[in-house]
Design an enzyme around this catalytic site. Sequence first.
Site, PDB file in Angstrom:
ATOM      1  N   HIS A 270      57.992  21.114  20.320  1.00 15.60           N
ATOM      2  CA  HIS A 270      56.412  21.053  20.336  1.00 15.60           C
ATOM      3  C   HIS A 270      55.892  22.347  20.608  1.00 15.60           C
ATOM      4  O   HIS A 270      54.843  22.434  20.685  1.00 15.60           O
ATOM      5  CB  HIS A 270      56.282  20.174  21.681  1.00 15.60           C
ATOM      6  CG  HIS A 270      56.583  20.360  22.712  1.00 15.60           C
ATOM      7  ND1 HIS A 270      57.716  20.491  23.508  1.00 15.60           N
ATOM      8  CD2 HIS A 270      55.899  21.148  23.825  1.00 15.60           C
ATOM      9  CE1 HIS A 270      58.089  21.009  24.556  1.00 15.60           C
ATOM     10  NE2 HIS A 270      56.622  21.198  25.033  1.00 15.60           N
ATOM     11  N   CYS A 271      56.714  23.635  20.716  1.00 16.62           N
ATOM     12  CA  CYS A 271      56.091  24.641  21.065  1.00 16.62           C
ATOM     13  C   CYS A 271      56.582  25.674  19.827  1.00 16.62           C
ATOM     14  O   CYS A 271      55.541  26.346  19.330  1.00 16.62           O
ATOM     15  CB  CYS A 271      56.845  25.111  22.335  1.00 16.62           C
ATOM     16  SG  CYS A 271      56.122  24.512  23.973  1.00 16.62           S
ATOM     17  N   ILE A 272      57.713  26.137  19.442  1.00 17.02           N
ATOM     18  CA  ILE A 272      58.097  27.336  18.891  1.00 17.02           C
ATOM     19  C   ILE A 272      57.599  27.375  17.392  1.00 17.02           C
ATOM     20  O   ILE A 272      57.054  28.256  16.866  1.00 17.02           O
ATOM     21  CB  ILE A 272      59.665  27.716  19.007  1.00 17.02           C
ATOM     22  CG1 ILE A 272      59.879  27.887  20.270  1.00 17.02           C
ATOM     23  CG2 ILE A 272      59.966  28.926  18.227  1.00 17.02           C
ATOM     24  CD1 ILE A 272      61.479  28.276  21.023  1.00 17.02           C
ATOM     25  N   ILE A 274      55.140  25.589  16.418  1.00 19.02           N
ATOM     26  CA  ILE A 274      53.510  25.727  16.245  1.00 19.02           C
ATOM     27  C   ILE A 274      52.862  26.526  16.891  1.00 19.02           C
ATOM     28  O   ILE A 274      51.769  27.098  16.243  1.00 19.02           O
ATOM     29  CB  ILE A 274      53.361  23.908  17.112  1.00 19.02           C
ATOM     30  CG1 ILE A 274      53.936  23.048  16.105  1.00 19.02           C
ATOM     31  CG2 ILE A 274      51.841  24.163  17.009  1.00 19.02           C
ATOM     32  CD1 ILE A 274      53.654  21.452  16.863  1.00 19.02           C
ATOM     33  N   ASP A 275      53.289  27.057  18.133  1.00 19.09           N
ATOM     34  CA  ASP A 275      52.488  27.900  19.099  1.00 19.09           C
ATOM     35  C   ASP A 275      52.051  29.208  18.225  1.00 19.09           C
ATOM     36  O   ASP A 275      50.745  29.553  18.499  1.00 19.09           O
ATOM     37  CB  ASP A 275      53.010  28.252  20.366  1.00 19.09           C
ATOM     38  CG  ASP A 275      53.140  26.875  21.198  1.00 19.09           C
ATOM     39  OD1 ASP A 275      52.670  25.659  20.763  1.00 19.09           O
ATOM     40  OD2 ASP A 275      53.666  27.003  22.350  1.00 19.09           O
TER      41      ASP A 275
END
Length: 440
Positions: A270-272, A274-275
């Site tokens: 959910h992070c790398i 997308i962010d």
Amino acid sequence: MSNLARRLAERDAEIGVIGLGYVGLPLALAAVRAGFRVTGFDINPDRVARINAGEPVMAHLDTDGLRAALATGRLRATADMTGLSRPDAILICVPTPLTRQREPDLSYVEATARDIAATLRPGQLIVLESTTWPGTTTEVLKPILEATGLRSGRDFHLAFSPEREDPGNSRYALADMPKVVGGDGNIARDLACLLYDGIVARTVPVSSTAAAEAVKLTENIFRAVNIALVNELKVVYDALGIDVWEVIEAAATKPFGFMPFQPGPGLGGHCIPIDPFYLTWKAREHDVVTRFIELAGEINRRMPHYVVERLALALERQLGRPLRGARILLVGMAYKRNVDDVRESPALKLMDLIEARGADVTFHDPFVPVIPPTRAFPHLAGRRSTDISPQILASATAVLIVTDHDGVAYETIVRHARLVVDTRNACARAGLASETVFKC
């Protein structure tokens, strides 16, 4: 000292946590262990019921810790957002995905802000933890809350503190992790620090909510860019006949100037994945081009395609047959080892690409018994994990290791599979060497 400050310092305050997923639920449990009363809010009534019953809701969660928290009487979960007026501090831990056009999707944050605004009362502290672009707290969240007529810094307090949850990481628990805190004004920052000082080892105050938002993006962009670098090196070294994992392991013996990152079949979670694109989107608003970040994203997004080409090459070289018509057993559906989270998992993309090439794909994952619905691959939902047995392995044309879960029978895989294509170096790490193992 204000009444809210006193209650936070004495841990007499009630904390509300919105979003009881991989970020919110561990945070709620940590707050209970610290002595706070916590109400968890989630729009999924089934998840709420399972949490209140003390049932396991995610693979890496300490279910005994959940039951212990419930036994204190200081934790409860609810799907009723009208109760948001009760908590003294509200922590927002909702998803911030990308749209299909790779632009920020703040719909969950905005909907949550409207829920809070419906019952917002003077004296409350609101903290956003969801990762987003610098400026979101004051440019998106604040106007929704102030539409009530209450003012940030006067009637309520607003802060941003990025989550640093790492699912499956047994070395660093949430309470051991320093917490970055930025406020919409010094009072909000100090109140948020006071809250988190009671939950985590140390708080790191910064000058603004935008600075705190930028910290989180910087952390994940750093990882995304370095993973892209080793993924590109893997492609180069594969062409040169060099083992990239051997090179990284040797390079890591240098005591300064080098930090090891591991290549893989693509980015997930959910992070790398997308962010970084939250920052590239915001940068375009200021006419700034983020070439380095976008190139890293391009390299990482291409890795599943590269893996499929290497799988086809291995089948041709080792077995003298094409990918079309082959039976591929994919090991690992989660995006990382020892978790049950498939969000943005490269395994989903690989399954889709391999089947598009005419192969039949099954999968084994001890943490993912069934593929859940996803926005990008709804047609894969409902597929079930198969067991690993000598018979199943022997019937597969090739085994593709995508996620290197602990506890997977790699020795059995190497012994019985005709061909093993390993994207994680899992076999070598297990001390298994065979001519049937093809590193990718």
